[in-house]
Design an enzyme around this catalytic site. Structure first.
Site, PDB file in Angstrom:
ATOM      1  CB  CYS A  47      -1.782  -0.010   8.329  1.00 36.19           C
ATOM      2  SG  CYS A  47      -0.616   1.341   8.326  1.00 36.19           S
TER       3      CYS A  47
ATOM      4  CB  THR B 237      -2.522  -9.599  11.922  1.00 34.97           C
ATOM      5  OG1 THR B 237      -2.561  -8.177  12.178  1.00 34.97           O
ATOM      6  CG2 THR B 237      -2.406 -10.330  13.238  1.00 34.97           C
ATOM      7  CB  ALA B 238      -2.567 -13.723   8.283  1.00 34.34           C
TER       8      ALA B 238
ATOM      9  CD  GLU C  78       5.396  -0.878  13.138  1.00 39.93           C
ATOM     10  OE1 GLU C  78       4.204  -0.686  13.438  1.00 39.93           O
ATOM     11  OE2 GLU C  78       6.347  -0.359  13.753  1.00 39.93           O
TER      12      GLU C  78
ATOM     13  CG  ASN D 145      -0.367  -0.026   2.503  1.00 43.99           C
ATOM     14  OD1 ASN D 145       0.695  -0.626   2.683  1.00 43.99           O
ATOM     15  ND2 ASN D 145      -0.970   0.633   3.452  1.00 43.99           N
TER      16      ASN D 145
HETATM   17  P1  NAD Z   1       0.937  -9.233   3.434  1.00 41.83           P
HETATM   18  O1  NAD Z   1       1.114  -9.645   4.848  1.00 41.83           O
HETATM   19  O2  NAD Z   1       0.216 -10.120   2.533  1.00 41.83           O
HETATM   20  O3  NAD Z   1       2.367  -8.993   2.761  1.00 41.83           O
HETATM   21  C1  NAD Z   1       3.315  -8.116   3.318  1.00 41.83           C
HETATM   22  C2  NAD Z   1       4.705  -8.581   2.901  1.00 41.83           C
HETATM   23  O4  NAD Z   1       4.963  -9.840   3.531  1.00 41.83           O
HETATM   24  C3  NAD Z   1       4.847  -8.828   1.407  1.00 41.83           C
HETATM   25  O5  NAD Z   1       6.135  -8.470   0.986  1.00 41.83           O
HETATM   26  C4  NAD Z   1       4.645 -10.327   1.282  1.00 41.83           C
HETATM   27  O6  NAD Z   1       5.257 -10.875   0.154  1.00 41.83           O
HETATM   28  C5  NAD Z   1       5.322 -10.803   2.549  1.00 41.83           C
HETATM   29  N1  NAD Z   1       4.850 -12.094   3.036  1.00 41.83           N
HETATM   30  C6  NAD Z   1       3.645 -12.672   2.872  1.00 41.83           C
HETATM   31  N2  NAD Z   1       3.622 -13.875   3.485  1.00 41.83           N
HETATM   32  C7  NAD Z   1       4.844 -14.044   4.048  1.00 41.83           C
HETATM   33  C8  NAD Z   1       5.442 -15.087   4.820  1.00 41.83           C
HETATM   34  N3  NAD Z   1       4.784 -16.194   5.127  1.00 41.83           N
HETATM   35  N4  NAD Z   1       6.718 -14.913   5.232  1.00 41.83           N
HETATM   36  C9  NAD Z   1       7.380 -13.779   4.943  1.00 41.83           C
HETATM   37  N5  NAD Z   1       6.887 -12.784   4.206  1.00 41.83           N
HETATM   38  C10 NAD Z   1       5.625 -12.912   3.769  1.00 41.83           C
HETATM   39  O7  NAD Z   1       0.305  -7.765   3.492  1.00 41.83           O
HETATM   40  P2  NAD Z   1      -0.169  -6.893   2.255  1.00 41.83           P
HETATM   41  O8  NAD Z   1      -1.452  -7.439   1.760  1.00 41.83           O
HETATM   42  O9  NAD Z   1       0.965  -6.698   1.333  1.00 41.83           O
HETATM   43  O10 NAD Z   1      -0.412  -5.475   2.964  1.00 41.83           O
HETATM   44  C11 NAD Z   1      -1.579  -5.141   3.636  1.00 41.83           C
HETATM   45  C12 NAD Z   1      -1.405  -5.343   5.125  1.00 41.83           C
HETATM   46  O11 NAD Z   1      -0.311  -4.580   5.607  1.00 41.83           O
HETATM   47  C13 NAD Z   1      -2.612  -4.865   5.903  1.00 41.83           C
HETATM   48  O12 NAD Z   1      -2.905  -5.784   6.912  1.00 41.83           O
HETATM   49  C14 NAD Z   1      -2.136  -3.546   6.506  1.00 41.83           C
HETATM   50  O13 NAD Z   1      -2.809  -3.151   7.670  1.00 41.83           O
HETATM   51  C15 NAD Z   1      -0.713  -3.851   6.763  1.00 41.83           C
HETATM   52  N6  NAD Z   1       0.061  -2.622   6.902  1.00 41.83           N
HETATM   53  C16 NAD Z   1       0.482  -2.279   8.149  1.00 41.83           C
HETATM   54  C17 NAD Z   1       1.184  -1.110   8.340  1.00 41.83           C
HETATM   55  C18 NAD Z   1       1.656  -0.705   9.702  1.00 41.83           C
HETATM   56  O14 NAD Z   1       2.501   0.176   9.784  1.00 41.83           O
HETATM   57  N7  NAD Z   1       1.159  -1.309  10.772  1.00 41.83           N
HETATM   58  C19 NAD Z   1       1.482  -0.292   7.235  1.00 41.83           C
HETATM   59  C20 NAD Z   1       1.034  -0.676   5.978  1.00 41.83           C
HETATM   60  C21 NAD Z   1       0.327  -1.858   5.818  1.00 41.83           C
END
Ligand code: NAD
Length: 486
Positions: free
Chosen positions: A287, A233-234, A253, A155
């Site tokens: 987020c 979170t997952a 985060e 995002n």
């Molecule tokens: P996502 O968890 O699907 O992916 C995030 C990153 O993690 C990607 O680079 C993805 O390839 C990687 N990833 C996915 N599965 C993984 C695994 N098993 N092991 C290691 N890496 C893995 O999230 P998204 O859909 O890209 O982003 C949206 C989410 O991010 C929302 O939940 C949002 O709230 C959160 N977010 C949080 C913040 C914050 O500062 N708290 C900021 C922006 C987005």
């Protein structure tokens, strides 16, 4: 079609297996680039390059590291229009947003850490707290953690990559970055600037590909000392499971289901404007999005009707067109997820006051991923739609009768990232702010951000804090050096 490449040991390169996948432009639904489908051997090559570069980079004077960060900032600034456009094409976000927020803030962050890192008396601003004692002097020094992994979502692609990489590099670490497979473009373009800016080979490496395929290899790699993750979170839970038994340092985060709490004594226009922005900026894919609006009963009907009227004006359109009020949803999977949640809201008894459906634009955008801004009322706090993060232009609205009820509703999810409170009573504002379980509470505002303040979530929204010195602390190892006196 553009071909995105990995960046390993100072070179742009294809993944070891030679596989690429198509990256779709969300505005048109058509492929616009090819992206590496990297695998564990690419992760290993990147980590090895980072480990080899670590001794020299960590020994460099902070001022010399700061110079490289400034060089990166200058190069990014010189090409900011190109980066803003690339970010918009890759993610579907409005060009007006990427050019006003994502890219300038990324440049600012590089400069911020370049300035910060040279402010301490011996380089690091965290250094040299001394504890004298008659027999010995204890001095705490902060040393780089080592090779760190920075895993980021789609995002805010460039912004969040630099949010992590800038403090990590400034503090003397070497980085392996894993940007989201949904938004690889600006990380690729940025990696191509690194050599020009004088970043030595191996200090920053970027590997593109699917998270579940690359994540375990990166997170469990014996030479990776810490992982800074931003995402769902997952995925954060998956990473924790892998990293915890290996005692890696972790910053998480994660998701949010943030409440916007509006009291009847609030500045009406300001609260309405902020609630609208908090719900729909970047199509709600934030987020920090205020995806649950809670309004004091006496004001509820008026506020709800005005919110709906204003949200109705936010028509989706070409993300590159200055007149568009909403861009595209970042991927087809995300669009489907949003549609499923709206269907679920109807099943759960919600009343869809506005939107609630996809929208098809005229060619060439007819296959793009667009969704109308959606406002839903009548859902209980325990409904799935009020409990789970949707990450789209969908907001729920509900009334509350008292301060205590507002707090209870706002705190009634597993998340605790942010909250906003609108009231003209400062005593009430501060009381409610203290009672809210959220890492950031905004009073009479939303998205006012300062890089120096702690940023992170409570409950299932996060572990740890980033930003300013908090990030430097995460990326360093405090060591006590005890010298005998006399
Ligand atoms: P996502 O968890 O699907 O992916 C995030 C990153 O993690 C990607 O680079 C993805 O390839 C990687 N990833 C996915 N599965 C993984 C695994 N098993 N092991 C290691 N890496 C893995 O999230 P998204 O859909 O890209 O982003 C949206 C989410 O991010 C929302 O939940 C949002 O709230 C959160 N977010 C949080 C913040 C914050 O500062 N708290 C900021 C922006 C987005």
């Amino acid at each position: 079609m553009d071909k995105i490449l990995n960046y390993v040991d100072g070179r742009l390169c294809e993944p070891a297996g030679g596989a690429f996948v198509e990256k779709v432009n969300p505005a048109t639904g058509r492929a616009h680039a090819l992206m590496p489908d990297s695998g564990p051997p690419d992760v290993d090559a990147a980590v090895s390059a980072a480990a080899a570069a670590l001794p020299a980079w960590s020994e460099r004077a902070p001022a010399a590291r700061a110079e490289v960060l400034r060089g990166l900032a200058a190069r990014l600034e010189a090409r900011s229009d190109e980066f803003a456009r690339a970010e918009s094409v890759d993610t579907g976000k409005l060009l007006t947003l990427s050019s006003r927020m994502d890219i300038p803030r990324s440049i600012g962050m590089l400069r911020f850490y370049a300035d910060l890192i040279v402010q301490g008396d011996s380089g690091l601003p965290l250094e040299s707290s001394t504890v004298p004692d008659p027999k010995a002097v204890n001095r705490t020094i902060y040393q780089p953690l080592g090779v760190v992994a920075c895993i980021t979502p789609w995002n805010l692609p460039l912004y969040l990559l630099i949010w992590k990489a800038a403090p990590a590099l400034a503090a003397g670490n070497c980085v392996v970055a894993k940007p989201s497979e949904n938004s690889p473009m600006t990380a690729y373009l940025f990696s191509a600037l690194c050599a020009e800016a004088g970043l030595p080979p191996g200090v920053l490496n970027v590997i593109h590909g699917a998270g579940p395929k690359l994540g375990p290899a990166l997170v469990t790699h014996p030479k990776v000392a810490g992982i800074s993750f931003t995402g769902s979170t997952a995925a954060g839970a998956e990473i924790s499971k892998l990293a915890a038994p290996l005692f890696k340092r972790l910053s998480l985060e994660m998701g949010g289901k943030n409440a916007t709490v509006v009291f009847a004594d609030a500045d009406y226009a300001g609260a309405l404007d902020s609630a609208l922005k908090a719900a729909f900026l970047n199509q709600g894919q934030f987020c920090l999005a205020g995806s649950r609006i809670l309004v004091e009963k006496s004001l509820y009907a008026r506020f709800r009707d005005d919110l709906v009227a204003k949200a109705r004006e936010l028509r989706p359109g070409d993300p590159l067109a200055p007149a568009s009020a909403q861009g595209a949803i970042a991927s087809r999977a995300q669009l489907d997820k949003i549609a499923n949640y709206v269907a679920l809201a109807r099943k759960e008894g919600g009343n869809v006051l506005l939107g609630g459906k996809r929208v098809v634009l005229a060619p060439p955008f007819e296959q793009g991923f667009y969704h109308l801004p959606t406002v839903i009322e009548g859902l209980s706090v325990s409904s799935t739609v009020n409990q789970e993060e949707i990450f789209g232009p969908v907001v729920t609205i509900a009334p509350f009768a008292s301060d205590d009820e507002a707090i209870e509703l706002a705190n009634g999810t597993r998340y605790g990232l942010t909250a906003s409170v609108f009231t003209s009573d400062s005593g009430r504002a501060n009381r409610v702010a203290r009672a809210l379980a959220a890492g950031t509470v905004w009073i009479n505002c939303w998205l006012v951000r300062d890089v120096r303040v702690p940023f992170g979530g409570m409950k299932d929204s996060g572990v740890g804090r980033e930003g300013g010195l908090y990030s430097l602390r995460f990326f360093t190892e405090p060591k006590n050096v005890c010298t005998r006196e006399g």
